[in-house]
Motif scaffolding. Structure first.
Motif, PDB file in Angstrom:
ATOM      1  N   SER A 255       0.823  -1.204   0.000  1.00  0.00           N
ATOM      2  CA  SER A 255       0.000   0.000   0.000  1.00  0.00           C
ATOM      3  C   SER A 255       0.859   1.256   0.000  1.00  0.00           C
ATOM      4  CB  SER A 255      -0.922   0.008   1.230  1.00  0.00           C
ATOM      5  OG  SER A 255      -0.167  -0.095   2.423  1.00  0.00           O
ATOM      6  N   GLY A 256       2.137   1.118   0.400  1.00  0.00           N
ATOM      7  CA  GLY A 256       3.036   2.260   0.410  1.00  0.00           C
ATOM      8  C   GLY A 256       3.807   2.442  -0.876  1.00  0.00           C
ATOM      9  N   VAL A 257       3.549   1.600  -1.890  1.00  0.00           N
ATOM     10  CA  VAL A 257       4.259   1.671  -3.167  1.00  0.00           C
ATOM     11  C   VAL A 257       3.423   2.465  -4.174  1.00  0.00           C
ATOM     12  CG1 VAL A 257       5.190   0.347  -5.098  1.00  0.00           C
ATOM     13  CG2 VAL A 257       5.456  -0.500  -2.757  1.00  0.00           C
ATOM     14  N   GLN A 258       4.034   3.479  -4.785  1.00  0.00           N
ATOM     15  CA  GLN A 258       3.350   4.263  -5.800  1.00  0.00           C
ATOM     16  C   GLN A 258       3.552   3.687  -7.189  1.00  0.00           C
ATOM     17  OE1 GLN A 258       4.517   8.417  -5.550  1.00  0.00           O
ATOM     18  NE2 GLN A 258       2.737   8.893  -4.266  1.00  0.00           N
ATOM     19  N   ARG A 259       4.779   3.388  -7.535  1.00  0.00           N
ATOM     20  CA  ARG A 259       5.068   2.840  -8.869  1.00  0.00           C
ATOM     21  C   ARG A 259       6.410   2.120  -8.833  1.00  0.00           C
ATOM     22  NH1 ARG A 259       5.406   8.326  -9.085  1.00  0.00           N
ATOM     23  NH2 ARG A 259       7.497   9.216  -9.442  1.00  0.00           N
ATOM     24  N   ALA A 260       6.651   1.332  -9.871  1.00  0.00           N
ATOM     25  CA  ALA A 260       7.901   0.576  -9.978  1.00  0.00           C
ATOM     26  C   ALA A 260       8.307   0.494 -11.438  1.00  0.00           C
ATOM     27  CB  ALA A 260       7.731  -0.827  -9.398  1.00  0.00           C
ATOM     28  N   SER A 261       9.616   0.502 -11.687  1.00  0.00           N
ATOM     29  CA  SER A 261      10.116   0.448 -13.058  1.00  0.00           C
ATOM     30  C   SER A 261      11.530  -0.121 -13.072  1.00  0.00           C
ATOM     31  CB  SER A 261      10.106   1.842 -13.692  1.00  0.00           C
ATOM     32  OG  SER A 261      10.960   2.721 -12.964  1.00  0.00           O
ATOM     33  N   LEU A 262      11.938  -0.591 -14.254  1.00  0.00           N
ATOM     34  CA  LEU A 262      13.285  -1.122 -14.454  1.00  0.00           C
ATOM     35  C   LEU A 262      14.103  -0.144 -15.278  1.00  0.00           C
ATOM     36  CD1 LEU A 262      12.563  -4.877 -15.263  1.00  0.00           C
ATOM     37  CD2 LEU A 262      13.910  -4.032 -13.334  1.00  0.00           C
ATOM     38  N   ASP A 263      15.407  -0.085 -15.013  1.00  0.00           N
ATOM     39  CA  ASP A 263      16.257   0.766 -15.825  1.00  0.00           C
ATOM     40  C   ASP A 263      16.484   0.125 -17.192  1.00  0.00           C
ATOM     41  OD1 ASP A 263      17.862  -1.350 -15.193  1.00  0.00           O
ATOM     42  OD2 ASP A 263      19.553  -0.171 -14.440  1.00  0.00           O
ATOM     43  N   ALA A 264      17.057   0.862 -18.101  1.00  0.00           N
ATOM     44  CA  ALA A 264      17.286   0.365 -19.448  1.00  0.00           C
ATOM     45  C   ALA A 264      18.319  -0.762 -19.447  1.00  0.00           C
ATOM     46  CB  ALA A 264      17.747   1.511 -20.343  1.00  0.00           C
ATOM     47  N   ARG A 265      18.180  -1.665 -20.407  1.00  0.00           N
ATOM     48  CA  ARG A 265      19.142  -2.761 -20.529  1.00  0.00           C
ATOM     49  C   ARG A 265      20.497  -2.238 -21.000  1.00  0.00           C
ATOM     50  NH1 ARG A 265      17.008  -7.798 -20.247  1.00  0.00           N
ATOM     51  NH2 ARG A 265      14.734  -7.986 -20.415  1.00  0.00           N
ATOM     52  N   ASN A 266      21.550  -2.905 -20.531  1.00  0.00           N
ATOM     53  CA  ASN A 266      22.914  -2.592 -20.928  1.00  0.00           C
ATOM     54  C   ASN A 266      23.501  -3.822 -21.597  1.00  0.00           C
ATOM     55  OD1 ASN A 266      25.693  -2.055 -21.113  1.00  0.00           O
ATOM     56  ND2 ASN A 266      25.691  -0.855 -19.217  1.00  0.00           N
ATOM     57  N   MET A 267      23.913  -3.686 -22.824  1.00  0.00           N
ATOM     58  CA  MET A 267      24.391  -4.836 -23.578  1.00  0.00           C
ATOM     59  C   MET A 267      25.694  -5.395 -23.013  1.00  0.00           C
ATOM     60  SD  MET A 267      25.787  -2.928 -27.026  1.00  0.00           S
ATOM     61  CE  MET A 267      26.334  -4.483 -27.747  1.00  0.00           C
ATOM     62  N   PHE A 268      26.361  -4.635 -22.147  1.00  0.00           N
ATOM     63  CA  PHE A 268      27.629  -5.088 -21.591  1.00  0.00           C
ATOM     64  C   PHE A 268      27.491  -5.611 -20.163  1.00  0.00           C
ATOM     65  CE2 PHE A 268      28.726  -1.738 -24.661  1.00  0.00           C
ATOM     66  CZ  PHE A 268      29.501  -2.484 -25.538  1.00  0.00           C
ATOM     67  N   SER A 269      26.257  -5.640 -19.632  1.00  0.00           N
ATOM     68  CA  SER A 269      26.075  -6.092 -18.255  1.00  0.00           C
ATOM     69  C   SER A 269      24.696  -6.728 -18.081  1.00  0.00           C
ATOM     70  CB  SER A 269      26.223  -4.910 -17.286  1.00  0.00           C
ATOM     71  OG  SER A 269      25.926  -5.299 -15.962  1.00  0.00           O
ATOM     72  N   LYS A 270      24.646  -7.779 -17.260  1.00  0.00           N
ATOM     73  CA  LYS A 270      23.378  -8.411 -16.933  1.00  0.00           C
ATOM     74  C   LYS A 270      22.658  -7.690 -15.797  1.00  0.00           C
ATOM     75  CE  LYS A 270      24.676 -13.120 -18.289  1.00  0.00           C
ATOM     76  NZ  LYS A 270      24.804 -14.538 -17.817  1.00  0.00           N
ATOM     77  N   LYS A 271      23.362  -6.819 -15.111  1.00  0.00           N
ATOM     78  CA  LYS A 271      22.789  -6.161 -13.935  1.00  0.00           C
ATOM     79  C   LYS A 271      21.710  -5.165 -14.350  1.00  0.00           C
ATOM     80  CE  LYS A 271      25.265  -3.076 -11.817  1.00  0.00           C
ATOM     81  NZ  LYS A 271      26.326  -2.452 -10.997  1.00  0.00           N
ATOM     82  N   ARG A 272      20.558  -5.249 -13.640  1.00  0.00           N
ATOM     83  CA  ARG A 272      19.480  -4.286 -13.862  1.00  0.00           C
ATOM     84  C   ARG A 272      18.925  -3.868 -12.503  1.00  0.00           C
ATOM     85  NH1 ARG A 272      15.135  -5.569 -18.310  1.00  0.00           N
ATOM     86  NH2 ARG A 272      14.976  -3.278 -18.168  1.00  0.00           N
ATOM     87  N   THR A 273      18.429  -2.671 -12.436  1.00  0.00           N
ATOM     88  CA  THR A 273      17.941  -2.113 -11.181  1.00  0.00           C
ATOM     89  C   THR A 273      16.435  -1.902 -11.236  1.00  0.00           C
ATOM     90  OG1 THR A 273      20.051  -0.988 -10.782  1.00  0.00           O
ATOM     91  CG2 THR A 273      18.125  -0.210  -9.553  1.00  0.00           C
ATOM     92  N   LEU A 274      15.752  -2.427 -10.238  1.00  0.00           N
ATOM     93  CA  LEU A 274      14.323  -2.213 -10.078  1.00  0.00           C
ATOM     94  C   LEU A 274      14.119  -1.060  -9.105  1.00  0.00           C
ATOM     95  CD1 LEU A 274      11.313  -3.054 -10.359  1.00  0.00           C
ATOM     96  CD2 LEU A 274      11.691  -4.625  -8.442  1.00  0.00           C
ATOM     97  N   SER A 275      13.551   0.031  -9.589  1.00  0.00           N
ATOM     98  CA  SER A 275      13.316   1.216  -8.757  1.00  0.00           C
ATOM     99  C   SER A 275      11.858   1.232  -8.314  1.00  0.00           C
ATOM    100  CB  SER A 275      13.648   2.496  -9.537  1.00  0.00           C
ATOM    101  OG  SER A 275      15.012   2.507  -9.926  1.00  0.00           O
ATOM    102  N   ILE A 276      11.649   1.356  -7.008  1.00  0.00           N
ATOM    103  CA  ILE A 276      10.309   1.389  -6.431  1.00  0.00           C
ATOM    104  C   ILE A 276      10.120   2.719  -5.716  1.00  0.00           C
ATOM    105  CG2 ILE A 276       8.740   0.315  -4.768  1.00  0.00           C
ATOM    106  CD1 ILE A 276      10.124  -2.322  -5.263  1.00  0.00           C
ATOM    107  N   THR A 277       9.185   3.518  -6.222  1.00  0.00           N
ATOM    108  CA  THR A 277       8.901   4.822  -5.624  1.00  0.00           C
ATOM    109  C   THR A 277       7.844   4.663  -4.541  1.00  0.00           C
ATOM    110  OG1 THR A 277       9.397   5.918  -7.727  1.00  0.00           O
ATOM    111  CG2 THR A 277       8.169   7.187  -6.078  1.00  0.00           C
ATOM    112  N   LEU A 278       8.141   5.195  -3.356  1.00  0.00           N
ATOM    113  CA  LEU A 278       7.238   5.061  -2.219  1.00  0.00           C
ATOM    114  C   LEU A 278       6.363   6.305  -2.075  1.00  0.00           C
ATOM    115  CD1 LEU A 278       9.716   3.570   0.421  1.00  0.00           C
ATOM    116  CD2 LEU A 278       8.247   2.345  -1.194  1.00  0.00           C
TER     117      LEU A 278
END
Length: 413
Positions: free
Chosen positions: A93-116
Motif C-alpha cells: 500500500s506504500g508503493v506508488q510505482r515501480a520500473s526497471l532501468d534500461a538494458r545494458n548490452m555489456f552487463s546483466k545487472k538491472r535495477t528495479l526502482s520502487i517509488t514510495l
C-alpha cells in the motif's frame, strides 16, 4: 533534532494539564517493519496473504542503507526483505510505482526502482538484479499493486444490516446455498490458469480460513467428544498448504524453500512427533502432496529436499535403515527412548507382536520391525523378524537388566 534515518525526528512540546514538556515522534516513518519467520526460517504470512515470487542474491540501496546478498519475496500484501540476519517487510500500500532501468548490452545487472508514497523515510527503493528474473518480478509486482488485495474485506463481515429474507430457517438455508454456489464458481475460475489463480488467490485462501474457523467453532459449540475432536483435527490438517512453494515462484531457491516448507508442515500440529519422531518417505510424499493440492512434487524432489534438511538446520534429517527403508527423522528422536517404550509395553502385556507395537505406539508396521532390526528394542528378544506376527518378549540379557549399547547412527542416503 534527527535521531537517525528512518526513525523520524524527536520534537518537544507541552503535554497534559501541568504543561510539562515531553517528546513525540514527527517526520517520516520507516517503510520496512519487522518480519516474523517460521521455525524453519520462512516468512510467516498474514491472513489471506499468498506468496507469489522469491528472488535471491539481490542488493538493496536506499537513502538510509545499502545491503547485499538478500532475498526479496513478493506476496499479495507485502514486500519481504531478508538480508544480513535482518528480516523486514513493507506493505504494498506504500508503493506508488515501480520500473526497471534500461538494458545494458555489456552487463546483466538491472535495477528495479520502487517509488514510495510521501511520508516514508526512503523516497525510493533500488533493488539490483544480477542473475535475471527482474521482468517476471516487475510483472508480478504490478499485478499485486493493481489488485490491492490488502484492501479487500469480507463482504459478510461488513454486512450488518437486517433483511427479512435472511431470517429463520429458510433464510439460513438460502444463505448456505448462495455461499456454496459462490465457492464452486470461485474454484472453477481460480484454477483455469496461473494468472487466474494469482487473481483469485486471496479469495481461495479466505474460503479456506473461514472453513477452518467454522470447523473449530462448530466443534466447540457442539461439545464434541475426543473421537469427534480427533476427526475435526484431521480434517483441518488436511485443508492443505495455502501458499505452496513452486519452481516458478522460488526459482533457484526452489529446493531450499521447499525443504523449509516441508519442515514447517511436518512440525505443524505435531505431525512428526505424533508419528513417533519419524515418518517413511512414501508417507511423507503422500500427505505432503495431498496438502499441496495441484502443485505436486516428484519423488526425486522429495529425496533432494530430504537430504538438505540437516544442512539447513531444520531439526530433522533423512535416515536409511539397513533394510533399505528410508525415513525422515526428527533430531529429537532417541532410539533408546523408543526402545524403552517398547520394552515397557512388552513388560505390561507379557508378549507383543510387531502389529501390537505399531498399534500401541502409533507407528507404521514397517518402522516397528526396523526398530528391532537395529537392536533398539532394549531388553527384548525377537524370534523371527520376517513374520508380521513376530513376538517380542520381555527378557533380561544374562541376568543384567542394563540395556545394551545402541547401534551406531546410520549414514544418510
Amino acid at each position: 533534532r534527527s535521531i537517525g534515518c528512518g526513525l523520524g525526528s524527536l520534537r518537544s512540546k507541552r503535554t497534559g494539564a501541568s504543561g510539562s514538556w515531553g517528546l513525540y515522534m514527527a517526520g517520516p516513518i520507516p517503510f520496512f517493519g519487522p518480519l516474523v519467520l517460521t521455525r524453519s526460517g520462512r516468512p510467516a504470512l498474514q491472513d489471506n496473504e499468498v506468496e507469489y515470487i522469491i528472488q535471491p542474491d539481490l542488493e538493496l540501496a536506499t537513502a538510509c542503507e545499502a545491503s547485499g546478498g538478500g532475498v526479496l519475496s513478493l506476496t499479495s500484501h507485502r514486500l519481504l526483505w531478508v538480508a544480513g540476519g535482518k528480516e523486514r517487510a513493507g506493505w504494498l500500500s506504500g508503493v506508488q510505482r515501480a520500473s526497471l532501468d534500461a538494458r545494458n548490452m555489456f552487463s546483466k545487472k538491472r535495477t528495479l526502482s520502487i517509488t514510495l508514497s510521501t511520508g516514508f523515510d526512503a523516497g525510493e527503493l533500488a533493488f539490483v538484479f544480477r542473475n535475471g528474473g527482474e521482468d517476471e518480478f516487475l510483472d508480478a509486482l504490478h499485478t499485486s499493486i493493481q489488485r490491492r488485495a490488502w484492501e479487500a474485506a469480507d463482504n459478510r463481515a461488513r454486512s450488518t444490516g437486517f433483511q427479512a429474507s435472511s431470517a429463520g430457517i429458510s433464510g439460513l438455508m438460502r444463505k448456505q446455498e448462495q455461499e456454496r454456489r459462490a465457492t464452486g464458481k470461485l474454484a472453477e475460475e481460480a484454477f483455469t490458469d496461473l494468472k487466474a489463480l494469482m487473481g483469485k488467490a486471496r479469495e481461495v485462501v479466505s474460503v479456506m480460513d473461514r472453513y477452518k474457523a467454522q470447523i473449530t467453532s462448530d466443534a466447540a459449540a457442539s461439545g464434541a467428544n475426543e473421537g469427534e475432536s480427533e476427526q475435526m483435527r484431521e480434517l483441518m490438517l488436511n485443508m492443505g498448504i495455502r501458499s505452496p512453494v513452486t519452481r516458478s515462484s522460488a526459482g533457484t531457491l526452489y529446493h531450499q524453500q521447499l525443504a523449509r516448507q516441508l519442515a514447517d508442515f511436518l512440525t505443524h500440529s505435531g505431525r512428526l512427533k505424533e508419528a513417533g519422531g519419524m515418518m517413511t518417505l512414501p508417507d511423507v510424499y503422500c500427505i505432503f502432496n495431498r496438502a499441496r493440492g495441484m502443485e505436486l512434487i516428484s519423488p526425486d524432489d522429495l529425496v533432494e529436499v530430504a537430504t538438505i534438511l540437516r544442512p539447513l538446520g531444520l531439526a530433522m534429517s533423512i535416515r536409511k535403515f539397513d533394510s533399505g527403508v528410508t525415513v525422515i527423522q526428527a533430531d529429537s528422536h532417541d532410539d533408546r527412548i523408543m526402545g524403552q517404550h517398547i520394552r515397557a509395553l512388552a513388560s505390561q502385556l507379557g508378549s507383543v507382536t510387531s502389529v501390537d507395537v505399531s498399534a500401541q505406539l502409533r507407528i507404521p508396521l514397517t518402522l516397528a520391525r526396523e526398530h528391532a532390526l537395529v537392536r533398539i528394542l532394549l531388553g527384548l528378544s525377537c524370534d523371527n523378524l520376517t513374520r508380521p506376527g513376530t513376538n517380542y518378549t520381555h527378557a533380561a540379557r544374562g541376568g543384567n537388566d542394563q540395556p545394551p549399547s545402541p547401534s551406531p547412527p546410520l549414514t544418510p542416503h
